[in-house]
Design a protein around this motif. Structure first.
Motif, PDB file in Angstrom:
ATOM      1  N   ILE A  17      -5.465  16.336 -38.424  1.00  7.83           N
ATOM      2  CA  ILE A  17      -4.045  16.406 -38.774  1.00  7.83           C
ATOM      3  C   ILE A  17      -3.371  15.061 -38.536  1.00  7.83           C
ATOM      4  CG2 ILE A  17      -3.172  17.185 -36.527  1.00  7.83           C
ATOM      5  CD1 ILE A  17      -2.029  18.561 -39.908  1.00  7.83           C
ATOM      6  N   ALA A  18      -3.837  14.313 -37.530  1.00 10.42           N
ATOM      7  CA  ALA A  18      -3.260  13.002 -37.236  1.00 10.42           C
ATOM      8  C   ALA A  18      -3.515  12.022 -38.383  1.00 10.42           C
ATOM      9  CB  ALA A  18      -3.836  12.451 -35.935  1.00 10.42           C
ATOM     10  N   VAL A  19      -4.721  12.046 -38.935  1.00 12.40           N
ATOM     11  CA  VAL A  19      -5.044  11.140 -40.043  1.00 12.40           C
ATOM     12  C   VAL A  19      -4.183  11.463 -41.266  1.00 12.40           C
ATOM     13  CG1 VAL A  19      -6.841  10.476 -41.684  1.00 12.40           C
ATOM     14  CG2 VAL A  19      -7.378  10.641 -39.250  1.00 12.40           C
ATOM     15  N   LEU A  20      -4.067  12.740 -41.592  1.00  8.82           N
ATOM     16  CA  LEU A  20      -3.256  13.122 -42.748  1.00  8.82           C
ATOM     17  C   LEU A  20      -1.800  12.740 -42.548  1.00  8.82           C
ATOM     18  CD1 LEU A  20      -2.889  14.526 -45.474  1.00  8.82           C
ATOM     19  CD2 LEU A  20      -2.617  16.686 -44.227  1.00  8.82           C
ATOM     20  N   ASN A  21      -1.240  13.080 -41.395  1.00 15.55           N
ATOM     21  CA  ASN A  21       0.169  12.772 -41.131  1.00 15.55           C
ATOM     22  C   ASN A  21       0.441  11.276 -41.165  1.00 15.55           C
ATOM     23  OD1 ASN A  21       0.805  15.459 -40.845  1.00 15.55           O
ATOM     24  ND2 ASN A  21       0.818  15.441 -38.607  1.00 15.55           N
ATOM     25  N   THR A  22      -0.504  10.504 -40.685  1.00 16.68           N
ATOM     26  CA  THR A  22      -0.351   9.045 -40.680  1.00 16.68           C
ATOM     27  C   THR A  22      -0.152   8.513 -42.087  1.00 16.68           C
ATOM     28  OG1 THR A  22      -1.677   8.798 -38.667  1.00 16.68           O
ATOM     29  CG2 THR A  22      -1.512   6.878 -40.115  1.00 16.68           C
ATOM     30  N   ASN A  23      -0.990   8.943 -42.991  1.00 18.01           N
ATOM     31  CA  ASN A  23      -0.908   8.445 -44.364  1.00 18.01           C
ATOM     32  C   ASN A  23       0.289   9.005 -45.114  1.00 18.01           C
ATOM     33  OD1 ASN A  23      -3.571   6.805 -45.129  1.00 18.01           O
ATOM     34  ND2 ASN A  23      -4.137   8.377 -43.659  1.00 18.01           N
ATOM     35  N   VAL A  24       0.650  10.254 -44.841  1.00 17.52           N
ATOM     36  CA  VAL A  24       1.820  10.856 -45.483  1.00 17.52           C
ATOM     37  C   VAL A  24       3.093  10.116 -45.081  1.00 17.52           C
ATOM     38  CG1 VAL A  24       3.288  12.914 -45.504  1.00 17.52           C
ATOM     39  CG2 VAL A  24       0.821  13.144 -45.819  1.00 17.52           C
ATOM     40  N   CYS A  25       3.229   9.839 -43.790  1.00 12.80           N
ATOM     41  CA  CYS A  25       4.429   9.154 -43.306  1.00 12.80           C
ATOM     42  C   CYS A  25       4.505   7.728 -43.846  1.00 12.80           C
ATOM     43  CB  CYS A  25       4.430   9.148 -41.780  1.00 12.80           C
ATOM     44  SG  CYS A  25       5.925   8.439 -41.058  1.00 12.80           S
ATOM     45  N   ALA A  26       3.376   7.019 -43.852  1.00 10.65           N
ATOM     46  CA  ALA A  26       3.362   5.640 -44.349  1.00 10.65           C
ATOM     47  C   ALA A  26       3.754   5.578 -45.816  1.00 10.65           C
ATOM     48  CB  ALA A  26       1.977   5.030 -44.138  1.00 10.65           C
ATOM     49  N   ALA A  27       3.200   6.490 -46.628  1.00  6.16           N
ATOM     50  CA  ALA A  27       3.516   6.494 -48.058  1.00  6.16           C
ATOM     51  C   ALA A  27       4.989   6.804 -48.289  1.00  6.16           C
ATOM     52  CB  ALA A  27       2.629   7.510 -48.771  1.00  6.16           C
TER      53      ALA A  27
ATOM     54  N   GLY B 104       6.612   2.983 -41.353  1.00  8.84           N
ATOM     55  CA  GLY B 104       6.115   4.352 -41.414  1.00  8.84           C
ATOM     56  C   GLY B 104       4.936   4.571 -40.486  1.00  8.84           C
ATOM     57  N   LEU B 105       4.016   3.614 -40.465  1.00  5.33           N
ATOM     58  CA  LEU B 105       2.850   3.718 -39.593  1.00  5.33           C
ATOM     59  C   LEU B 105       3.251   3.670 -38.123  1.00  5.33           C
ATOM     60  CD1 LEU B 105       0.500   1.356 -41.618  1.00  5.33           C
ATOM     61  CD2 LEU B 105       0.221   3.836 -41.356  1.00  5.33           C
ATOM     62  N   ALA B 106       4.191   2.802 -37.793  1.00  5.98           N
ATOM     63  CA  ALA B 106       4.636   2.698 -36.399  1.00  5.98           C
ATOM     64  C   ALA B 106       5.391   3.949 -35.973  1.00  5.98           C
ATOM     65  CB  ALA B 106       5.518   1.465 -36.220  1.00  5.98           C
ATOM     66  N   CYS B 107       6.180   4.517 -36.876  1.00 11.71           N
ATOM     67  CA  CYS B 107       7.001   5.676 -36.533  1.00 11.71           C
ATOM     68  C   CYS B 107       6.150   6.925 -36.273  1.00 11.71           C
ATOM     69  CB  CYS B 107       8.008   5.935 -37.651  1.00 11.71           C
ATOM     70  SG  CYS B 107       9.120   7.330 -37.341  1.00 11.71           S
ATOM     71  N   ILE B 108       5.115   7.145 -37.067  1.00 17.06           N
ATOM     72  CA  ILE B 108       4.313   8.357 -36.915  1.00 17.06           C
ATOM     73  C   ILE B 108       3.383   8.271 -35.715  1.00 17.06           C
ATOM     74  CG2 ILE B 108       2.402   7.604 -38.379  1.00 17.06           C
ATOM     75  CD1 ILE B 108       3.938  11.162 -38.173  1.00 17.06           C
ATOM     76  N   THR B 109       3.103   7.083 -35.244  1.00 17.80           N
ATOM     77  CA  THR B 109       2.101   6.892 -34.193  1.00 17.80           C
ATOM     78  C   THR B 109       2.350   7.708 -32.925  1.00 17.80           C
ATOM     79  OG1 THR B 109       1.434   4.720 -35.011  1.00 17.80           O
ATOM     80  CG2 THR B 109       1.058   5.148 -32.687  1.00 17.80           C
ATOM     81  N   PRO B 110       3.571   7.771 -32.375  1.00 15.10           N
ATOM     82  CA  PRO B 110       3.739   8.529 -31.121  1.00 15.10           C
ATOM     83  C   PRO B 110       3.608  10.041 -31.257  1.00 15.10           C
ATOM     84  CG  PRO B 110       5.836   7.656 -31.878  1.00 15.10           C
ATOM     85  CD  PRO B 110       4.786   7.043 -32.744  1.00 15.10           C
ATOM     86  N   GLY B 111       3.575  10.547 -32.502  1.00 15.67           N
ATOM     87  CA  GLY B 111       3.469  11.991 -32.665  1.00 15.67           C
ATOM     88  C   GLY B 111       2.533  12.432 -33.769  1.00 15.67           C
ATOM     89  N   ALA B 112       1.592  11.577 -34.155  1.00 17.54           N
ATOM     90  CA  ALA B 112       0.781  11.822 -35.355  1.00 17.54           C
ATOM     91  C   ALA B 112       0.058  13.160 -35.337  1.00 17.54           C
ATOM     92  CB  ALA B 112      -0.234  10.676 -35.534  1.00 17.54           C
ATOM     93  N   GLY B 113      -0.492  13.548 -34.198  1.00 22.45           N
ATOM     94  CA  GLY B 113      -1.237  14.800 -34.122  1.00 22.45           C
ATOM     95  C   GLY B 113      -0.435  15.948 -33.568  1.00 22.45           C
ATOM     96  N   LEU B 114       0.875  15.741 -33.393  1.00 26.83           N
ATOM     97  CA  LEU B 114       1.709  16.744 -32.727  1.00 26.83           C
ATOM     98  C   LEU B 114       2.821  17.290 -33.611  1.00 26.83           C
ATOM     99  CD1 LEU B 114       2.072  14.895 -29.305  1.00 26.83           C
ATOM    100  CD2 LEU B 114       0.380  16.609 -29.937  1.00 26.83           C
ATOM    101  N   VAL B 115       2.990  16.753 -34.805  1.00 27.73           N
ATOM    102  CA  VAL B 115       4.038  17.234 -35.711  1.00 27.73           C
ATOM    103  C   VAL B 115       3.399  17.798 -36.974  1.00 27.73           C
ATOM    104  CG1 VAL B 115       5.686  15.533 -34.831  1.00 27.73           C
ATOM    105  CG2 VAL B 115       4.337  14.989 -36.861  1.00 27.73           C
ATOM    106  N   GLN B 116       4.108  18.712 -37.612  1.00 26.68           N
ATOM    107  CA  GLN B 116       3.613  19.270 -38.858  1.00 26.68           C
ATOM    108  C   GLN B 116       3.753  18.244 -39.983  1.00 26.68           C
ATOM    109  OE1 GLN B 116       4.526  23.561 -39.534  1.00 26.68           O
ATOM    110  NE2 GLN B 116       5.920  23.320 -37.785  1.00 26.68           N
TER     111      GLN B 116
ATOM    112  N   SER C 213      11.978   6.499 -41.188  1.00 27.15           N
ATOM    113  CA  SER C 213      11.400   5.191 -40.864  1.00 27.15           C
ATOM    114  C   SER C 213      11.511   4.214 -42.026  1.00 27.15           C
ATOM    115  CB  SER C 213       9.933   5.344 -40.454  1.00 27.15           C
ATOM    116  OG  SER C 213       9.146   5.832 -41.519  1.00 27.15           O
ATOM    117  N   GLY C 214      11.696   4.718 -43.231  1.00 25.55           N
ATOM    118  CA  GLY C 214      11.895   3.834 -44.370  1.00 25.55           C
ATOM    119  C   GLY C 214      13.346   3.436 -44.565  1.00 25.55           C
TER     120      GLY C 214
END
Length: 489
Positions: free
Chosen positions: A263-273, A302-314, A325-326
């Motif tokens: 879930i962390a990998v998916l959220n990371t890319n979703v937030c960055a995009a 986007g990448l920096a913003c998702i980092t503290p919660g990447a695996g903890l948010v939907q 973040s954008g």
């Protein structure tokens, strides 16, 4: 099945595969480590070399290269155990080498990570792979933090001062944040969430970078007014390596190839995009055209913003975080920066304060709001949730604020003391005559064999002989070996 049992239980048949080793976790963690390492080498090396003026390409790339190497040696000699070893102070571990064969081949463990007050839960961090894997994985995080910080002082910092600064900042600043939030320090036990480095890495590098930029001083006036990238396409290549490497950055944070890493990998890319698209849209609305540099900045926020919660948010929350973040760092960079006298005075060359400090802080606070209870249970032993989910979520949000204030204060103070100490022995800023030249003066090397911005040519010294379409190679006036070519068209 029989083969599996032999591989994992019969040591005489497989001495390199002890019973506690999970091959899948170990393979993923080493892969994640490599991905994060690639973000720095060559990702940020390429990005820095291409996003600056041509005359600073070599110097900018070398600052990143040097930091990567210096951090690794300091990490294994002293700093890993300051960040992840036995407690010395509530915010600092006992420094010691991480080089012994017995230590590195034993099962990985963070000795101070058992949450106090939960004696009925065995939650000590003890991944199913060797300590060597964990040491290297955490090194890549330490290295990229210093390299991100370097973005604030590109184009003028004395390279010798930078060489002294890297180990000192790693010892006295980075290890404090890492131990406090990850290694079993007081913020960790208080329940502050920093999933993969929003505070430890991004907030720290952004605040320390702004502080360093203040003490080092500004670039030349001409460089501050006009600092175009020397190669936008190469800049995109570096940015691409940074983005793709972030799957290891956040996907490796659970220390295992498990549900949370997915879930962390998916959220990371979703937030960055999402962040990239929002930043680009704002550029179009307010400036009439999309900026490639702006798109890269949006990607990074986007990448920096998702980092503290990447695996903890939907994942829907990852989109929300991407939208914020954008836009919020965009406003801080494009609007507030121009109205704040302090930000105008301090020359943050690549805007690291906006793209990392603001975005990292934003991500940490949003995690305090959006952390989903069931996802938190995947990696945390106690009831944790964001404020939007009721319960103790409001307290969690307050904890995130307090932790941010600690990280900001420590980085301002420690970075200032380190630079003031270095200044006693080494000038922090290159002299103006060298700043006019750039790479050739600092290193005796040039990125491109063409006369141009930042290089001086003296016809009487270099023996100018002109003819149509002639080429003349002339030695640098600063060192032996660096050469330039002028093409008369």
């Amino acid at each position: 099945m029989a083969a599996e049992q032999i591989a994992y239980t019969v040591k005489e048949f497989a001495p390199a595969v002890p019973g506690w080793l999970n091959k899948g976790d170990n393979a993923w963690q080493m892969t994640a480590s490599t991905l994060v390492g690639i973000q720095s080498m060559p990702g940020l090396v390429i990005l820095y070399a291409s996003i600056v003026k041509k005359k600073w390409a070599v110097n900018s790339a070398f600052m990143a290269l040097y930091a990567f190497a210096a951090v690794l040696i300091c990490w294994v000699l002293l700093c890993y155990r300051m960040a992840f070893g036995d407690e010395l102070l509530p915010f600092w571990g006992k420094g010691a080498p991480a080089l012994g064969q017995k230590y590195l081949l034993g099962r990985a463990k963070v000795p101070e990570s058992k949450h106090r007050g939960y004696s009925d839960v065995d939650d000590i961090t003890e991944p199913l792979y060797p300590m060597a894997t964990l040491v290297y994985f955490q090194f890549t995080f330490a290295a990229i933090t210093l390299i991100l910080l370097a973005g604030s002082v590109l184009g003028r910092m004395n390279i010798r001062a930078w060489m002294a600064f890297v180990p000192l900042w790693l010892i006295f600043s980075y290890t404090v944040g890492a131990f406090s939030l990850w290694g079993g320090g007081f913020l960790y036990h208080w329940g502050v969430i920093d999933y993969s480095g929003g505070y430890v890495i991004h907030l720290s590098s952004g605040i320390a970078g702004l502080t360093a930029a203040y003490w080092v001083g500004p670039r030349l006036k001409c460089d501050r007014e006009r600092f175009p990238p020397n190669n936008v396409l190469l800049m995109l290549a570096g940015a691409g390596l940074l983005w793709m490497g972030w799957s290891g950055f956040n996907g490796g944070a659970p220390y295992a190839a498990n549900l949370d890493s997915s879930i962390a990998v998916l959220n990371t890319n979703v937030c960055a995009a999402t962040s990239l698209l929002v930043w680009t849209s704002l550029d179009v609305v307010f400036f009439g055209k999309p900026s490639v540099v702006g798109a890269v900045q949006g990607m990074m926020t986007g990448l920096a913003c998702i980092t503290p919660g990447a695996g903890l948010v939907q994942s829907w929350a990852a989109i929300v975080m991407g939208m914020l973040s954008g836009s919020i760092p965009w406003v801080s960079m494009m609007v507030l920066h121009k109205k704040c006298s302090l930000l105008q005075k301090v020359d943050d060359a690549l805007g690291v304060f906006h793209t990392h400090a603001v975005a990292g802080l934003l991500g940490g606070l949003l995690t305090g709001l959006l952390a989903e209870p069931d996802l938190c249970k995947l990696i945390l032993p106690f009831d944790t949730r964001g404020a939007f989910y009721g319960g103790n979520g409001g307290v969690q949000f307050l904890k995130q604020i307090v932790a941010a204030l600690f990280v900001i204060t420590w980085n301002v103070v420690s970075t200032s003391i380190i630079l003031l100490f270095i200044r006693l022995f080494i000038p922090l800023r290159m002299p103006d005559n060298q700043l006019e030249i750039g790479d050739d003066a600092a290193h005796g090397e040039e990125a491109y064999a063409l006369w141009g911005d930042g290089e001086k040519y003296d016809p009487t010294e270099h023996g100018w002989h002109t003819s149509q379409f002639s080429e003349v190679a002339a030695p640098s006036p600063y060192v032996n070996g660096a050469r330039g070519v002028t093409i008369n068209l």
